[in-house]
Design a protein around this motif. Sequence first.
Motif, PDB file in Angstrom:
ATOM      1  N   SER A 526       0.832  -1.218   0.000  1.00  0.00           N
ATOM      2  CA  SER A 526       0.000   0.000   0.000  1.00  0.00           C
ATOM      3  C   SER A 526       0.857   1.254   0.000  1.00  0.00           C
ATOM      4  O   SER A 526       0.331   2.369  -0.011  1.00  0.00           O
ATOM      5  CB  SER A 526      -0.905   0.025   1.238  1.00  0.00           C
ATOM      6  OG  SER A 526      -0.142   0.281   2.425  1.00  0.00           O
ATOM      7  N   HIS A 533      -1.842   4.906  -1.820  1.00  0.00           N
ATOM      8  CA  HIS A 533      -2.582   5.285  -0.615  1.00  0.00           C
ATOM      9  C   HIS A 533      -4.043   5.556  -0.944  1.00  0.00           C
ATOM     10  O   HIS A 533      -4.945   5.174  -0.192  1.00  0.00           O
ATOM     11  CB  HIS A 533      -1.951   6.525   0.030  1.00  0.00           C
ATOM     12  CG  HIS A 533      -0.850   6.202   0.985  1.00  0.00           C
ATOM     13  ND1 HIS A 533      -1.029   6.108   2.342  1.00  0.00           N
ATOM     14  CD2 HIS A 533       0.456   5.910   0.768  1.00  0.00           C
ATOM     15  CE1 HIS A 533       0.101   5.801   2.936  1.00  0.00           C
ATOM     16  NE2 HIS A 533       1.029   5.666   1.991  1.00  0.00           N
ATOM     17  N   THR A 536      -5.796   2.308  -1.424  1.00  0.00           N
ATOM     18  CA  THR A 536      -5.995   1.630  -0.137  1.00  0.00           C
ATOM     19  C   THR A 536      -7.204   2.209   0.583  1.00  0.00           C
ATOM     20  O   THR A 536      -8.023   1.473   1.149  1.00  0.00           O
ATOM     21  CB  THR A 536      -4.746   1.766   0.747  1.00  0.00           C
ATOM     22  OG1 THR A 536      -3.616   1.218   0.049  1.00  0.00           O
ATOM     23  CG2 THR A 536      -4.922   1.024   2.060  1.00  0.00           C
ATOM     24  N   ARG A 537      -7.325   3.522   0.553  1.00  0.00           N
ATOM     25  CA  ARG A 537      -8.490   4.170   1.174  1.00  0.00           C
ATOM     26  C   ARG A 537      -9.778   3.750   0.458  1.00  0.00           C
ATOM     27  O   ARG A 537     -10.811   3.520   1.099  1.00  0.00           O
ATOM     28  CB  ARG A 537      -8.334   5.691   1.114  1.00  0.00           C
ATOM     29  CG  ARG A 537      -7.156   6.232   1.909  1.00  0.00           C
ATOM     30  CD  ARG A 537      -7.470   6.371   3.380  1.00  0.00           C
ATOM     31  NE  ARG A 537      -8.453   7.392   3.623  1.00  0.00           N
ATOM     32  CZ  ARG A 537      -8.171   8.687   3.805  1.00  0.00           C
ATOM     33  NH1 ARG A 537      -6.896   9.093   3.762  1.00  0.00           N
ATOM     34  NH2 ARG A 537      -9.118   9.558   4.039  1.00  0.00           N
ATOM     35  N   ILE A 540     -10.854   0.292   1.611  1.00  0.00           N
ATOM     36  CA  ILE A 540     -11.547   0.314   2.903  1.00  0.00           C
ATOM     37  C   ILE A 540     -13.004   0.699   2.721  1.00  0.00           C
ATOM     38  O   ILE A 540     -13.914   0.062   3.289  1.00  0.00           O
ATOM     39  CB  ILE A 540     -10.841   1.290   3.865  1.00  0.00           C
ATOM     40  CG1 ILE A 540      -9.442   0.770   4.228  1.00  0.00           C
ATOM     41  CG2 ILE A 540     -11.670   1.508   5.132  1.00  0.00           C
ATOM     42  CD1 ILE A 540      -8.601   1.765   5.026  1.00  0.00           C
ATOM     43  N   GLU A 541     -13.250   1.721   1.920  1.00  0.00           N
ATOM     44  CA  GLU A 541     -14.630   2.192   1.708  1.00  0.00           C
ATOM     45  C   GLU A 541     -15.471   1.135   1.003  1.00  0.00           C
ATOM     46  O   GLU A 541     -16.630   0.905   1.365  1.00  0.00           O
ATOM     47  CB  GLU A 541     -14.621   3.494   0.896  1.00  0.00           C
ATOM     48  CG  GLU A 541     -13.965   4.666   1.590  1.00  0.00           C
ATOM     49  CD  GLU A 541     -14.654   5.036   2.889  1.00  0.00           C
ATOM     50  OE1 GLU A 541     -15.897   5.008   2.939  1.00  0.00           O
ATOM     51  OE2 GLU A 541     -13.945   5.342   3.868  1.00  0.00           O
ATOM     52  N   SER A 564      -9.700   1.834   9.685  1.00  0.00           N
ATOM     53  CA  SER A 564      -9.171   3.165   9.400  1.00  0.00           C
ATOM     54  C   SER A 564      -7.766   3.055   8.824  1.00  0.00           C
ATOM     55  O   SER A 564      -6.995   2.160   9.193  1.00  0.00           O
ATOM     56  CB  SER A 564      -9.147   4.013  10.681  1.00  0.00           C
ATOM     57  OG  SER A 564      -8.397   3.373  11.699  1.00  0.00           O
ATOM     58  N   PRO A 565      -7.411   3.965   7.925  1.00  0.00           N
ATOM     59  CA  PRO A 565      -6.059   3.934   7.355  1.00  0.00           C
ATOM     60  C   PRO A 565      -5.046   4.507   8.342  1.00  0.00           C
ATOM     61  O   PRO A 565      -5.384   5.337   9.188  1.00  0.00           O
ATOM     62  CB  PRO A 565      -6.190   4.835   6.123  1.00  0.00           C
ATOM     63  CG  PRO A 565      -7.275   5.804   6.482  1.00  0.00           C
ATOM     64  CD  PRO A 565      -8.232   5.049   7.353  1.00  0.00           C
ATOM     65  N   LEU A 570      -3.453  -0.239   7.538  1.00  0.00           N
ATOM     66  CA  LEU A 570      -4.773  -0.001   8.101  1.00  0.00           C
ATOM     67  C   LEU A 570      -4.896  -0.672   9.469  1.00  0.00           C
ATOM     68  O   LEU A 570      -4.143  -1.577   9.811  1.00  0.00           O
ATOM     69  CB  LEU A 570      -5.871  -0.495   7.154  1.00  0.00           C
ATOM     70  CG  LEU A 570      -5.844  -1.957   6.679  1.00  0.00           C
ATOM     71  CD1 LEU A 570      -6.572  -2.858   7.667  1.00  0.00           C
ATOM     72  CD2 LEU A 570      -6.500  -2.076   5.302  1.00  0.00           C
ATOM     73  N   LEU A 609     -16.144   8.804  -2.450  1.00  0.00           N
ATOM     74  CA  LEU A 609     -14.890   9.124  -1.771  1.00  0.00           C
ATOM     75  C   LEU A 609     -14.260  10.385  -2.364  1.00  0.00           C
ATOM     76  O   LEU A 609     -13.754  11.238  -1.617  1.00  0.00           O
ATOM     77  CB  LEU A 609     -13.929   7.942  -1.882  1.00  0.00           C
ATOM     78  CG  LEU A 609     -12.591   8.048  -1.150  1.00  0.00           C
ATOM     79  CD1 LEU A 609     -12.799   8.316   0.336  1.00  0.00           C
ATOM     80  CD2 LEU A 609     -11.774   6.776  -1.356  1.00  0.00           C
ATOM     81  N   TRP A 613     -13.284  13.846  -0.350  1.00  0.00           N
ATOM     82  CA  TRP A 613     -11.966  14.479  -0.357  1.00  0.00           C
ATOM     83  C   TRP A 613     -12.026  15.897  -0.908  1.00  0.00           C
ATOM     84  O   TRP A 613     -11.379  16.802  -0.384  1.00  0.00           O
ATOM     85  CB  TRP A 613     -10.996  13.636  -1.179  1.00  0.00           C
ATOM     86  CG  TRP A 613     -10.495  12.419  -0.456  1.00  0.00           C
ATOM     87  CD1 TRP A 613     -10.472  12.226   0.904  1.00  0.00           C
ATOM     88  CD2 TRP A 613      -9.937  11.238  -1.027  1.00  0.00           C
ATOM     89  NE1 TRP A 613      -9.935  11.004   1.204  1.00  0.00           N
ATOM     90  CE2 TRP A 613      -9.593  10.370   0.040  1.00  0.00           C
ATOM     91  CE3 TRP A 613      -9.692  10.816  -2.325  1.00  0.00           C
ATOM     92  CZ2 TRP A 613      -9.017   9.116  -0.172  1.00  0.00           C
ATOM     93  CZ3 TRP A 613      -9.117   9.577  -2.544  1.00  0.00           C
ATOM     94  CH2 TRP A 613      -8.783   8.732  -1.479  1.00  0.00           C
ATOM     95  N   SER A 640      -5.869  15.585   1.207  1.00  0.00           N
ATOM     96  CA  SER A 640      -7.057  15.077   0.509  1.00  0.00           C
ATOM     97  C   SER A 640      -7.076  15.455  -0.963  1.00  0.00           C
ATOM     98  O   SER A 640      -7.484  14.646  -1.810  1.00  0.00           O
ATOM     99  CB  SER A 640      -8.320  15.614   1.193  1.00  0.00           C
ATOM    100  OG  SER A 640      -8.404  15.155   2.517  1.00  0.00           O
TER     101      SER A 640
END
Length: 926
Positions: A526, A533, A536-537, A540-541, A564-565, A570, A609, A613, A640
Motif C-alpha cells: 500500500s 494510498h 488503499t483508502r 476500505i470504503e 481506518s487507514p 490499516l 470518496l 476528499w 485530501s
Amino acid sequence: MIKTSKHDKQNYLHFQLDSGLRILVVETPNSNRFAAAVAIKAGHFNDPQDCPGLTHLLEHMLFQGTEVFPSQTHDFMHVVNNCGGRANAWTSQEYMNFYYDVNAQFAEPSLQHFSRFFVCPEFSQEKIEQEVAAIESEFKLKQRDEIRRLNEVHKETCNSEHPFSQFSVGNAETLVDNSFYTIRQRLMEHFEHYFTADNMTLVVSAPFACEESKNLIETYFEDIAVSKSLKSAPLPPLFVAENLAVQIDVRPLKNIKRAIYTFILPSEEPDYSAKSITYLSCLIGHECDGSLYCLLKDAGLANGLTAGCGLDDGESLEFNISVQLTDYGSQNLDKLSERLFAYINTIREIDFAPHIYNEKKKLAEIAFLHMEPAKPIEWVSQLSLKMHQYPIEEVIHGDYQMSGVNRDWLKQALAALTPESLRLVVLTPESKFDHISHYYQTPYRISRLDREDMQKWASARLATPLKLPEPNPYIPDRVEALDSCHADNEPQKLIEENGVTVWFKQDQKFRLPHGHIYVSLDLPNSQGTARKHAMTRLFIEIMMDDVISENYPAEAAGLCYNISPHQGGLTLHFNGYSQKQAAFVSRVLSQLRLRRFTEQNFNQIKQKLLASWRNHQHIKPANALFSQLSCMLQNNQFASDILAQHLSDVEFGEYAEFVVHLFDRVNLEAMIFGDWDMAQAIQIAEDIRKSLYTRSKSAGEVARKVFALQEQEYSYHLTTSHSDVAVINYFQADEVNEYTTALYMLLNQILSPIAFHDLRKEKQLGYMVGSAYFPINLCPGLIIYIQSDNKNIWDIQDNIDDLLEKLPSYFEQLDEEKWSNIQQGLIHQLNEQDTSLRACAQRYWMSIGLKDKNFRRRDKICGWITDIGLEEMIEQAQLIFAKKEYGYKRLVLTSNQDQAINQQLDVVNSFEITRHFQNQCGLVNL
C-alpha cells in the motif's frame, strides 16, 4: 432512591435548599477531581424576539466577572487552569449548562467563585462589547458550516410563531442597544427572570463524603434567587399546514447529495419510558437484507440511509429518514420517493413484531447494568441536565428505560408517515433556488409537492413480500464478566515471531462482559505513492460498503467495528460484548480477502470518496493547516486534494489488480484486552493469524519517519476558498525523550492561558485562537494557532511575534507556588484514572503504537515534570523561543483566499509544499 447500575460504586445524595434549588451530590472516593455543573431550564427558545442570541451572550457573560470576583482582577478560566482543571458551558434550544473541574484540593475556593456566576454577575460594559465581538467571530467562523446553513433553512420554512424559527447564535447585528433597552439591561433582566432556584439544578462530584460537599453547597449557594414560579406558555405548533407537503431544495457549499424525508409525529415526551421510536427507527433504518436501505441501494439510488427522531418539543416530534444519494438517485428522486413510500405503506399494514423491540430493550438493560462511569466533569454535566428531564429516581436509568411499546402512539406515528405530513429536503450542488437565507446565506427554494406524485406515493406497495430483521444471533447470552485468572498489571505478548506480535491482558478493574481487539496491519504494497494510498483508502470504503447488510446484526447487538487507514496500512478496531466478538472478528478478517465488488459498486464508491476528499477544501482554514502540518512532518501522509487527484483517473482494472496483491505481505500487531481468559485469547490470536497468513507472507514494519526542522525559519502558504485567514506557528523539540516531552507539555500549560488571554480576549484576533501540545509520533512539539475574520496574515504574525517577545515578562510573574500548581495540575491530568474499559484500551494501544513496550513512559514523563524546576523551565523556554539572525526556529503555515501574498512565502500546492519542506529537513531520531 436513585436507581444505579451494578458497577456504579459512587454514593449519591439528593436534597433541596429552602430556595427550591435541587441538588445532587456524587461521592467518588477513587477520584482526585472535584467537579460541579449547573443546568438552567432556559435556552435559545427563551430569547426575546427582537434580540436573538441574548441567551448565548448571557452564557458568555457569566464567565466575565462577578461583583465578588470582578473581571479586572479575577479570571475564572485562569483560576481553573492553574488548579489543573477546565471549564466550559453551552446553550441549547431549551437549556444552559455550566460546568468545571479542578484538583480536589481546590474544591472550596473554586466552588465559591463558580457560585457567584448565578448570584451577582458583573455585566461590565467593556466585557459585553468584548463578548459580542467574540460571538460575532464565532458566528463568522461557522457561517460555512453545512449543518448551520441547513438549520437556518428549516427555521425560515417552519411556523414563524414557534421559537425554533429564531436565529439562535446571535451576532453583532442582533446584539445591539435599541431605543428601549441597552444590551446590559437586557442581560440583567434575562438573568433575573430565568436564574432562579426552581429553574436550576446543581450537581457536585467530589472524592470526600457527601455531607462535606453538602456543607460547601449550603454555604455558597444559599443566596440563589428565590423561585418566581415561572410558567412556560404552551409552544405553538412547529409546523402548520403551509409548512407541510413541501419540497425544499437547498444548494450546499460542499458536493453533498442527500434527501431528507421529515415526517411530523406525535411527541413521545409524555411517555418517555416507552421509547417506541426505537421500534419505528429499526423498522425503517435497519440494514439487513430486505431493508429499505437495501431496496434503494440495489436500485442504484442510494449508498447510505439513517432513520431517527429530531426535535421533540413536547408537542410534536420530527422523524427523519436521511438518504445519501448516488448520482443516479439525485437524478431520479421520484423513483426513490415511490420506493420509500412503498416500503412505509407496507410496514403500516404488517403485524407488530415484538422481537425487534424486545431485543432493543434487552440491550438497553445490559447497557445500563454494565454502564461505564464517565469522567466527573462529564458526569456532573449530564446529571444536571437529566434532573430537568426525569424524576430523581430515574436520573441515571431514564435513558435506558424501555417499559414497552406504546401501541397507540405507534399507530398514530405510522398513520402520520404520509405525503401530507412530509417535508422533503433535497441537497445537491445543482439545486435551483429563489431564496437566500438571512444569516448564513444559504440558497434554497420551497415548493408544494405535486398532487399526482403524492397520490402515487400514497398508493405505492412493495412488489415482493416485506422482509423484517430476523431474531439477532449476536445478542449476548452471558451478561456477567468471567472470573479473572490472568493477573498481569500490563498487556503481555502472546505471540512474537515472523512479523506477528499479539498482546493480551484480561481486564481485572472494570469487570464488564466487554472487550476490545485492535488489529494493525502494515501493508508494504500500500506504500510508496499517493496513488497506492488513495487506492488503499478506496479499498476500505468498498469493503465497508459491501458488508454493511451482512454485519448489521452484529452492530445492532453492540458489536462495533471500524477500519481506518494509518501511516503504514490499516487498523481494525473491534469492541463490544465479548461472548461472540471472537467469531465476529474472524468473520470480518475473512471478508477482507473476499473482494466481492462490481464495476458499478467501484464507480459509486469512488465518486463518493472523491466528493468527500474534494469537500475538504471547505473545512475551516485552521483545520486545513493542522492537516497540512501533519502531512509535512511525516512520511506516507497525503492531503485530501492530492489523494483525489490520483484516484480520479484510476480505472476498475487497475484497482482490481492492486487489491489482488494488497495483502501479499503483511506485518501484524494486535491487542486483545477485556473479558477473555488466557486460553480464549490464545485461540483468538491464532484465529487472527490464520485469517491473515493463509495466503500472505510476513513482512517487516513499514518505516515511520518524522522530519526534523533545521536551524532556519520555514514559511509556506496555502490558498483556500474560505474568506478567513489562518496562521500556525510550530515549534519542534530537538531531541526525543521523556525529558523533552515533559518540557513541552509544561511549556504549553504556561503558554495556553497566556495565548488565549493575549491573542483572543485582549486583542480579539479571532474566535479560534490558542496554543496546544502537538506531538508527531514520539517527537514533542507545540503550536500557536489563530483563525481570524478581521485581521490579515501579517497582523496576526506580528501579534504572535509580539507575544513571544513578551514571554519573559510573563515568566517573571511565576512564583514557586504557581509553578508547583502547574506541575501538579499536569501530573493529575496525565495520571487521571481510566474511567472506562474503552479509555484503558485506548491508553494501552497508544503505548504499543509508540513502542512503549514496558508501559512506563507516562511514569517517566511525570517524574521529569516533578523534577524540572522553575528556573530550568525559564531557561529552556528562552532557548526554544530564542530569536536568532534568521528569525525563530519554527515552521509557519498561513492560509487565505489570495493566490500570492508576498515573495517571502512559497505559494504552491499541498504536495509541492510537503516535498519542498521535506527536502530541506533531516530526520528525527525516534
